[in-house]
Design a protein around this motif. Sequence first.
Motif, short mmCIF file in Angstrom:
data_model
loop_
_atom_site.label_atom_id
_atom_site.label_comp_id
_atom_site.label_asym_id
_atom_site.label_seq_id
_atom_site.Cartn_x
_atom_site.Cartn_y
_atom_site.Cartn_z
N THR A 170 33.75 19.01 74.46
CA THR A 170 32.87 18.84 75.65
C THR A 170 32.10 20.03 76.19
N SER A 171 31.29 19.71 76.74
CA SER A 171 30.34 20.89 77.36
C SER A 171 31.09 21.29 78.42
N LEU A 172 31.07 22.55 78.65
CA LEU A 172 31.75 22.88 79.93
C LEU A 172 30.74 23.19 80.79
N ASP A 173 31.03 22.90 82.28
CA ASP A 173 29.96 23.30 83.21
C ASP A 173 30.79 24.49 84.07
N HIS A 174 30.03 24.96 85.01
CA HIS A 174 30.55 26.08 85.85
C HIS A 174 31.96 25.76 86.72
N VAL A 175 32.10 24.70 86.82
CA VAL A 175 33.74 24.40 87.62
C VAL A 175 34.87 24.18 86.33
N ASP A 176 34.36 23.77 85.28
CA ASP A 176 35.36 24.02 84.31
C ASP A 176 35.63 25.53 83.69
N LEU A 177 34.65 26.24 83.80
CA LEU A 177 34.90 27.78 83.54
C LEU A 177 35.32 28.39 84.46
N ALA A 178 35.28 28.08 85.76
CA ALA A 178 36.08 28.84 86.75
C ALA A 178 37.62 28.38 86.89
N LEU A 179 37.90 27.08 86.54
CA LEU A 179 39.07 26.64 86.40
C LEU A 179 39.88 27.36 84.91
N LEU A 180 39.08 27.48 84.02
CA LEU A 180 39.53 28.11 83.01
C LEU A 180 39.81 29.61 82.98
#
Length: 157
Positions: free
Chosen positions: A2-12
């Motif tokens: 999946t493509s990661l958005d800024h929320v996903d990246l912050a969570l990761l």
Amino acid sequence: MTSLDHVDLALLDALAEDPRATVVALADRLGMSRNTVQARMSKLDRAGVFLSYERAIAPGALGYPLEAMVEVVVTQADLPQITQRIAEIPEVIQAHGVSGQVDLVVRVAARDTQHLFDIDARILGIDGVERTETSLVMGEVIGYRVRPLMTLASRER
């Protein structure tokens, strides 16, 4: 994937900083609801973003203080069977198929040099294994990491 958005990246990023963080702690840290964090984590999990949930355990703590990288050259047609047989060796803690002069790089843990010699002999004894070259691990100089890659991915978005 999946493509990661800024929320996903912050969570990761938050998980990379504190892998033991609970969903509630992550929600507090990121200013999101627990349900949102849980839904994002489930989506990331289904997408194959998380490699493993097991804790990395030091082989030395189990009585296997010596680690080595065994480069393995194989008969290409036998690679699937060879990989399966290597996976049956309990001292094998990781293996990668690679391109280049060798076909596999196998990380093993041993009690001592004689034990390492025996492990290498077991790998060499697998039908289709042509040769091995073993290098002792002197120390890990850069551990597994993805935070610098996440930083780069965030900048590229």
